[in-house]
Enzyme design. Structure first.
Site, mmCIF file in Angstrom:
data_model
loop_
_atom_site.group_PDB
_atom_site.id
_atom_site.type_symbol
_atom_site.label_atom_id
_atom_site.label_comp_id
_atom_site.label_asym_id
_atom_site.label_seq_id
_atom_site.Cartn_x
_atom_site.Cartn_y
_atom_site.Cartn_z
ATOM 1 N N LYS A 144 -0.282 5.695 7.697
ATOM 2 C CA LYS A 144 0.055 4.921 6.501
ATOM 3 C C LYS A 144 -0.175 5.783 5.270
ATOM 4 O O LYS A 144 -1.269 6.306 5.063
ATOM 5 C CB LYS A 144 -0.819 3.666 6.420
ATOM 6 C CG LYS A 144 -0.779 2.836 7.684
ATOM 7 C CD LYS A 144 -1.667 1.622 7.588
ATOM 8 C CE LYS A 144 -1.666 0.848 8.910
ATOM 9 N NZ LYS A 144 -2.429 -0.403 8.817
ATOM 10 N N MET A 161 0.828 -1.201 0.000
ATOM 11 C CA MET A 161 0.000 0.000 0.000
ATOM 12 C C MET A 161 0.865 1.254 0.000
ATOM 13 O O MET A 161 0.567 2.232 -0.688
ATOM 14 C CB MET A 161 -0.906 -0.005 1.227
ATOM 15 C CG MET A 161 -1.758 1.238 1.374
ATOM 16 S SD MET A 161 -2.785 1.136 2.865
ATOM 17 C CE MET A 161 -3.580 2.738 2.800
ATOM 18 N N ASP A 183 -8.193 -10.056 4.038
ATOM 19 C CA ASP A 183 -6.722 -10.086 4.043
ATOM 20 C C ASP A 183 -6.199 -10.409 5.436
ATOM 21 O O ASP A 183 -5.297 -9.740 5.942
ATOM 22 C CB ASP A 183 -6.151 -8.758 3.548
ATOM 23 C CG ASP A 183 -4.693 -8.888 3.113
ATOM 24 O OD1 ASP A 183 -4.263 -10.017 2.798
ATOM 25 O OD2 ASP A 183 -3.980 -7.864 3.086
#
Length: 524
Positions: free
Chosen positions: A43, A26, A138
């Site tokens: 993030k 990502m 996930d």
């Protein structure tokens, strides 16, 4: 955790970056802090992903999916980037703990008591995911954090936003090879049974140090690994015998043949408070202590000197708005970042997470971790028991008009953010039950250069009342000046805490609190 690299931004979204936590498909992950010293995992999204068509909309949608899952085993989204900002980013609560993947890589498989406890905790977490109507898609060792009090399951839905530009259409593989279900490997739309499969694969990894479709030290190409997942039986050597039958059933190729998350939890037994702390390996407890100490050191070292502004001393970013007002820029009034902050505390450590668009958290000044005054030692001016409600209705003690004045943003550059003077906020509340429209808020915010009123007026619906803290949703929003041409943000959520019978306090948190009133007081 490693030091920032030359070229790393000093802050993102108004949050100072302190260290690097990792890097993946990502983007990059940083340790960041709020001005009040609360740690965050921030993030960023790789630029090429951000530039994909419709990615921003998918990213926001999956963050909303993440927000639907609230439990002791999940971390909350605190903030995320507004549309059009690069790099796009997502800030969550930070847990000073290693991932299961990192731990097994360094120390090997978990001892059996810890393995059983991990299975019970993660199965309970999966039940809460299913109850929220969410499919994780996930679950893997890297998305399981081994906290000192319990494991945490992170990154709900984010993998889908990143890996599937066609959302959930068939033909796209979503998940992490080695831990995804056969239906994911073939590109089918994965439902809840896929998470059960991945949970079992993660438990095999915790017990043996490998995926159930790889032997020790083996490396396969992606097509070969996907073929094994679809066609071959799992390798379960090393899984404790009492756990073997359940794991094998969860790894069934046919989704309909797998037990549900609730059945897995029932067969493993309920997770008990304190069990994980007792079963965790001593080295893990020591590692958690080391990480907590390092976190405290970084937070202390980054604390601004006494009397210094709350900012980070870096190049200015456009601060978002005061509460109950849009975040206009000189070129586009009413457009500003979307914001989410965490308030409250529930049994078992689950935080009450509230999505806040273009608003700050209104709380009791304890960094958003507890709502309301202490029940055991109220201040002399604290609300009486009639002001406290655990039911879904607003007590009479809240009824009335509350107002405050904020300094605005007189030092803004007038280009990336509007320069405003003092502004007035008035909130009128009526008694009502959760789900009722119980009042409105009106803000008047004057732009210095033009004299325009950039405030907004909203109808407020009571979402929740818990203790001295109430959550309100704006169900309508329009410019206070009916002749204005800008659009007010829609769907704001506001969190107010009654500090005393005549005072609502406001928590300043992050860049979005610029210009906010210090408090709202009851009109007499």
């Amino acid at each position: 955790m490693e030091s920032l690299r030359p070229g790393d931004l000093p802050e993102i979204g108004g949050y100072r970056l302190l260290a690097r936590l990792g890097e993946g498909g990502m983007g990059e992950v940083f340790l960041a802090r709020t001005p009040s010293g609360r740690p965050l995992a921030l993030k960023t999204v790789h630029r090429e992903l951000s530039l994909e068509p419709d990615f921003a909309e998918r990213f926001a949608r999956e963050i909303r999916t993440n927000d639907r899952v609230r439990s002791p085993w999940t971390v909350s989204v605190v903030d995320f980037s507004p549309p059009g900002v690069l790099p796009q980013w997502l800030a969550t609560e930070y847990i000073a703990a290693p991932s299961l993947g990192d731990w097994v890589h360094r120390y090997g498989p978990l001892p059996e008591p810890a393995l059983w406890c991990l299975a019970r905790e993660l199965s309970a977490a999966l039940v809460t995911v299913r109850a929220a109507g969410v499919v994780h898609r996930d679950i893997k060792p890297a998305n399981v954090l081994l906290g000192p009090e319990r494991p945490f399951l992170i990154d709900f839905g984010i993998a889908r936003a990143v890996r599937d530009p066609r959302h959930t259409q068939t033909g796209a593989v979503i998940g992490t090879p080695g831990f995804l279900a056969p239906e994911q490997a073939t590109g089918a739309v994965a439902q809840s049974p896929a998470d059960v499969f991945s949970l079992a694969a993660v438990l095999v990894h915790a017990a043996t140090g490998r995926s159930p479709f790889l032997t020790g030290g083996e490396e396969l190409s992606l097509p070969a690994l996907l073929y094994r997942i679809v066609h071959d039986e799992p390798v379960l050597d090393g899984v404790p015998e009492p756990l073997l039958a359940l794991v094998r059933e969860c790894l069934a190729k046919d989704p309909a043949a797998r037990p549900t998350a609730e059945e897995v939890r029932d067969r493993l037994g309920a997770a008990q408070e304190g069990d994980w702390g007792a079963a965790a390996p001593p080295a893990l407890v020591a590692e958690a202590g080391r990480r907590e100490a390092e976190l405290r050191r970084l937070l202390t070292a980054s604390q601004p000197p006494a009397g210094a502004p709350a900012g980070t001393g870096t190049a200015p970013l456009p601060p978002p708005p005061p509460p109950f007002a849009p975040a206009p820029s000189a070129s586009g009034p009413g457009r500003g970042p979307r914001r989410r902050l965490v308030i409250g505390a529930a049994a078992g450590g689950a935080a009450l997470a509230v999505a806040v668009t273009l608003a700050i958290v209104l709380s009791n000044g304890d960094d958003g971790r507890r709502g309301g005054s202490s029940a055991t030692s109220p201040s002399p001016s604290a609300p009486s028991s009639s002001a406290v409600s655990t039911a879904g209705s607003l007590p009479e003690s809240w009824v009335g008009t509350w107002s405050g004045t904020g300094p605005g943003t007189p030092d803004a550059d007038g280009i990336t953010r509007a320069r405003t003077g003092e502004f007035a906020v008035a909130v009128t509340l009526n008694a009502g039950a959760a789900g009722d429209i119980v009042g409105k808020q009106v803000s008047n915010v004057k732009e210095v250069s033009s004299g325009r009123d950039l405030g907004c007026t909203e109808a407020l619906k009571l979402q929740q009342i818990k203790g001295n803290t109430a959550v309100f949703a704006a169900v309508t929003s329009h410019p206070t000046d009916r002749a204005a041409t800008f659009d007010c943000p829609q769907g704001n959520l506001y969190v107010l805490t009654m500090e005393s019978a005549d005072r609502l306090t406001l928590e300043s948190e992050g860049a979005q609190s610029a210009g906010a009133p210090a408090a709202l007081t009851r009109n007499r």
